[in-house]
Design an enzyme around this catalytic site. Structure first.
Site, PDB file in Angstrom:
ATOM      1  CB  ALA A 128      50.968  38.401 -35.167  1.00 28.25           C
ATOM      2  N   PRO A 129      49.272  39.455 -32.560  1.00 24.96           N
ATOM      3  CG  PRO A 129      48.270  41.283 -31.469  1.00 24.96           C
ATOM      4  CD  PRO A 129      47.943  39.976 -32.133  1.00 24.96           C
ATOM      5  N   GLY A 131      49.965  38.770 -27.796  1.00 29.05           N
ATOM      6  CA  GLY A 131      49.362  38.854 -26.458  1.00 29.05           C
ATOM      7  C   GLY A 131      49.623  37.598 -25.644  1.00 29.05           C
ATOM      8  CD  GLU A 150      50.943  36.161 -37.814  1.00 26.66           C
ATOM      9  OE1 GLU A 150      50.378  35.678 -36.822  1.00 26.66           O
ATOM     10  OE2 GLU A 150      50.384  36.241 -38.934  1.00 26.66           O
ATOM     11  CG  ASP A 177      50.490  27.983 -44.334  1.00 33.23           C
ATOM     12  OD1 ASP A 177      49.989  27.474 -43.317  1.00 33.23           O
ATOM     13  OD2 ASP A 177      49.844  28.190 -45.372  1.00 33.23           O
ATOM     14  CG  ASP A 195      44.854  32.433 -29.988  1.00 37.70           C
ATOM     15  OD1 ASP A 195      43.723  32.045 -29.656  1.00 37.70           O
ATOM     16  OD2 ASP A 195      45.168  33.639 -30.076  1.00 37.70           O
ATOM     17  CB  CYS A 248      38.244  35.048 -29.868  1.00 35.89           C
ATOM     18  SG  CYS A 248      38.797  35.630 -31.466  1.00 35.89           S
TER      19      CYS A 248
HETATM   20  C1  LIG Z   1      43.749  34.767 -33.315  1.00 32.76           C
HETATM   21  S1  LIG Z   1      45.104  35.449 -34.116  1.00 32.76           S
HETATM   22  C2  LIG Z   1      46.408  35.149 -32.985  1.00 32.76           C
HETATM   23  C3  LIG Z   1      46.424  36.069 -31.788  1.00 32.76           C
HETATM   24  C4  LIG Z   1      47.633  35.868 -30.926  1.00 32.76           C
HETATM   25  N1  LIG Z   1      47.763  34.477 -30.522  1.00 32.76           N
HETATM   26  C5  LIG Z   1      47.613  36.763 -29.702  1.00 32.76           C
HETATM   27  O1  LIG Z   1      47.195  36.293 -28.633  1.00 32.76           O
HETATM   28  O2  LIG Z   1      48.038  37.913 -29.787  1.00 32.76           O
HETATM   29  C6  LIG Z   1      45.435  34.287 -35.356  1.00 32.76           C
HETATM   30  C7  LIG Z   1      46.714  34.504 -36.126  1.00 32.76           C
HETATM   31  O3  LIG Z   1      46.877  33.402 -37.028  1.00 32.76           O
HETATM   32  C8  LIG Z   1      47.559  33.881 -38.151  1.00 32.76           C
HETATM   33  N2  LIG Z   1      47.386  32.902 -39.250  1.00 32.76           N
HETATM   34  C9  LIG Z   1      46.533  32.949 -40.298  1.00 32.76           C
HETATM   35  N3  LIG Z   1      46.741  31.888 -41.110  1.00 32.76           N
HETATM   36  C10 LIG Z   1      47.739  31.157 -40.556  1.00 32.76           C
HETATM   37  C11 LIG Z   1      48.428  29.975 -40.938  1.00 32.76           C
HETATM   38  N4  LIG Z   1      48.112  29.316 -42.065  1.00 32.76           N
HETATM   39  N5  LIG Z   1      49.434  29.530 -40.145  1.00 32.76           N
HETATM   40  C12 LIG Z   1      49.752  30.172 -39.000  1.00 32.76           C
HETATM   41  N6  LIG Z   1      49.139  31.304 -38.604  1.00 32.76           N
HETATM   42  C13 LIG Z   1      48.147  31.789 -39.367  1.00 32.76           C
HETATM   43  C14 LIG Z   1      46.916  35.233 -38.399  1.00 32.76           C
HETATM   44  O4  LIG Z   1      47.733  36.042 -39.230  1.00 32.76           O
HETATM   45  C15 LIG Z   1      46.755  35.768 -36.988  1.00 32.76           C
HETATM   46  O5  LIG Z   1      47.852  36.557 -36.630  1.00 32.76           O
END
Ligand SMILES: C[S@@+](CC[C@H](N)C(=O)[O-])C[C@H]1O[C@@H](n2cnc3c(N)ncnc32)[C@H](O)[C@@H]1O
Length: 456
Positions: A128-129, A131, A150, A177, A195, A248
């Site tokens: 999420a979101p 991209g 997500e 998770d 990511d 990032c």
């Molecule tokens: C950097 S953001 C991802 C951005 C997305 N890839 C984009 O390009 O729009 C990281 C994401 O990892 C999720 N996240 C957090 N803990 C996580 C977990 N244990 N397993 C999988 N995803 C997780 C967060 O909720 C967040 O949406």
């Protein structure tokens, strides 16, 4: 009292952040900090899966833009004019563009360049979101299957919304998770994109929350989560498959050290993504540093690109994957508007979806909404018309009044010009605006209210 405490935390975070990076960048520390403070440039990605001339809207509005280095479908606004709101354009509203910094497309570019099958089954582990998920779907021209995961329910809503708007019908979403996904899926995917959630240091001077929350402890906590996620990602990957890891943030703990960890514990090899075209890694271990990709904004190599890190791995060994992937048959007699997709029906609603499915997962969303059956007819969804134009229903009405077109995408009905049919797809010049019906001499807007929520 509270304000004092808040300011103190901010000062402490800032001090430790600066001192940490002084050790890494030495005399370049001021350039580094300065580059993080620069106002963010405005970029947008054109939806590659569509053939409509969305740029004509920017030309019509006299908004100057230029093509960005590295990506043919990414554009930068020439003046970072604060008054230009990309999110208030027809192209944005109908999924023709996505507002995105080009750095965040690097993982997608590397994944596509290194994948070895034409219709891949891909896991986007933290999506999420959306991209990268939507970009991946476009780069693949909607082939194969992307499982976008997500765990956060509120962020999952944004993800599902963006997938629907982009009409990324080869995507299915799940909500786990990421650390436990390997329990459901062992050696299944041709590629995994991780990511990862990270300390987001690239935004440290643009988002107070990032600065206030920043600490060495946070970085360590995230590095632990990233190690667990990348291990799980590695288990879900088939032999010979590729794993792309990105963040990032700048910290070595969340980047090169994660790479080092995976290389030491698992049977994977590092892919040379860098090839001398990007900034190198910062760990001091040249076997790693020369192959991973860093975007260091102060190096000036890619102006306007956000700070970023990407690494790619190939799982050693070959052979066929442990695919518990089913090929689905269309349960509905309609001819699908796209190759490699199927149509399925739930209570008169029709969905366009990937033809593959992985068993054993609980899906939150599978494909995108094509339309609904009313008696023996199909009323196509506007989002399907945004993707396919008048390919689904060969009745087209073109208007060239921009204000009216904008009103239509914001949900208003319009007064009718001459038009002989009872329904059709409305266009502004050659950009599809959505499906309409003629009711009492008016163009009745059929855009799903789902897209209008939160819109002014
Ligand atoms: C950097 S953001 C991802 C951005 C997305 N890839 C984009 O390009 O729009 C990281 C994401 O990892 C999720 N996240 C957090 N803990 C996580 C977990 N244990 N397993 C999988 N995803 C997780 C967060 O909720 C967040 O949406």
């Amino acid at each position: 009292m509270l304000i004092k405490y808040y300011l103190m935390c901010k000062r402490v975070s800032m001090h430790s952040f600066v001192e940490k990076y002084r050790l890494i960048f030495g005399s370049n520390i001021d350039n580094f900090l300065q580059s993080l403070k620069l106002p963010k440039e405005k970029f947008f990605r054109l939806n590659l899966a569509r053939n409509f001339n969305y740029l004509s809207e920017f030309e019509y509005l006299n908004i100057p833009f230029s093509r960005c280095d590295l990506f043919d479908n990414v554009y930068k606004l020439k003046e970072s004019d604060k008054n230009i709101r990309l999110s208030d354009t027809i192209s944005f509203f109908t999924g023709g563009i996505y507002i995105q910094n080009p750095s965040s497309l690097l993982p997608v570019k590397f994944l596509i360049e290194n994948i070895d099958v034409d219709e891949p089954v891909i896991l986007d582990m933290a999506s999420a979101p959306g991209g990268k998920t939507t970009a991946l779907s476009e780069f693949l021209d909607r082939r194969g299957l992307i499982v976008a995961n997500e765990p956060s329910k509120s962020r999952l809503k944004d993800l599902n919304f963006n997938i629907e708007k982009n009409f990324a019908y080869n995507v299915a979403t799940v909500s786990y998770d990421g650390r436990v996904l390997h329990k459901y899926l062992s050696e299944v995917f041709d590629a995994v994109l991780l990511d990862a959630p990270c300390s987001n240091e690239n935004k440290i001077f643009h988002d107070n929350a990032v600065l206030n929350n920043w600490s060495e402890t946070l970085v360590e906590r995230l590095a632990k989560l990233q190690r667990e996620l990348i291990e799980s990602a590695c288990f879900t990957l088939r032999k010979g498959g590729i794993l792309i890891y990105s963040t990032c943030t700048f910290s070595i703990e969340e980047n090169e050290q994660i790479v080092e960890y995976l290389l030491s514990e698992y049977d994977v090899e590092l892919i040379d993504l860098n090839k001398g075209d990007f900034d190198y890694g910062l760990s001091g271990n040249s076997n790693i540093d020369k192959k991973v990709v860093r975007i260091l904004p102060h190096s000036g190599r890619y102006p306007g690109f956000d700070g970023f890190f990407v690494a790619g791995f190939r799982k050693k060994g070959g052979g066929i994957s442990n695919r518990n992937v089913k090929i689905l048959n269309s349960g509905y007699g309609l001819r699908t508007p796209a190759e490699d997709s199927i149509i399925y029906e739930i209570k008169n609603d029709l969905y366009l979806s990937p033809k593959y499915q992985i068993s054993g997962l609980k899906y939150e969303k599978f494909g995108t909404k094509l339309g609904k059956k009313i008696k023996n007819m199909v009323e196509y969804s506007s989002q399907a018309c945004w993707e396919f134009g008048d390919k689904l229903i060969k009745k087209k009405l073109v208007i060239d009044d921009y204000e009216k077109a904008k009103k239509f995408v914001k949900g208003e009905n319009l007064k009718l010009k001459d038009y002989d049919n009872k329904e059709g797809v409305l266009f502004f010049k050659d950009i599809p605006l959505g499906y309409f019906k003629i009711v009492d001499g008016r163009i009745k807007n059929k855009i799903d209210r789902y897209f209008l929520r939160g819109l002014k």
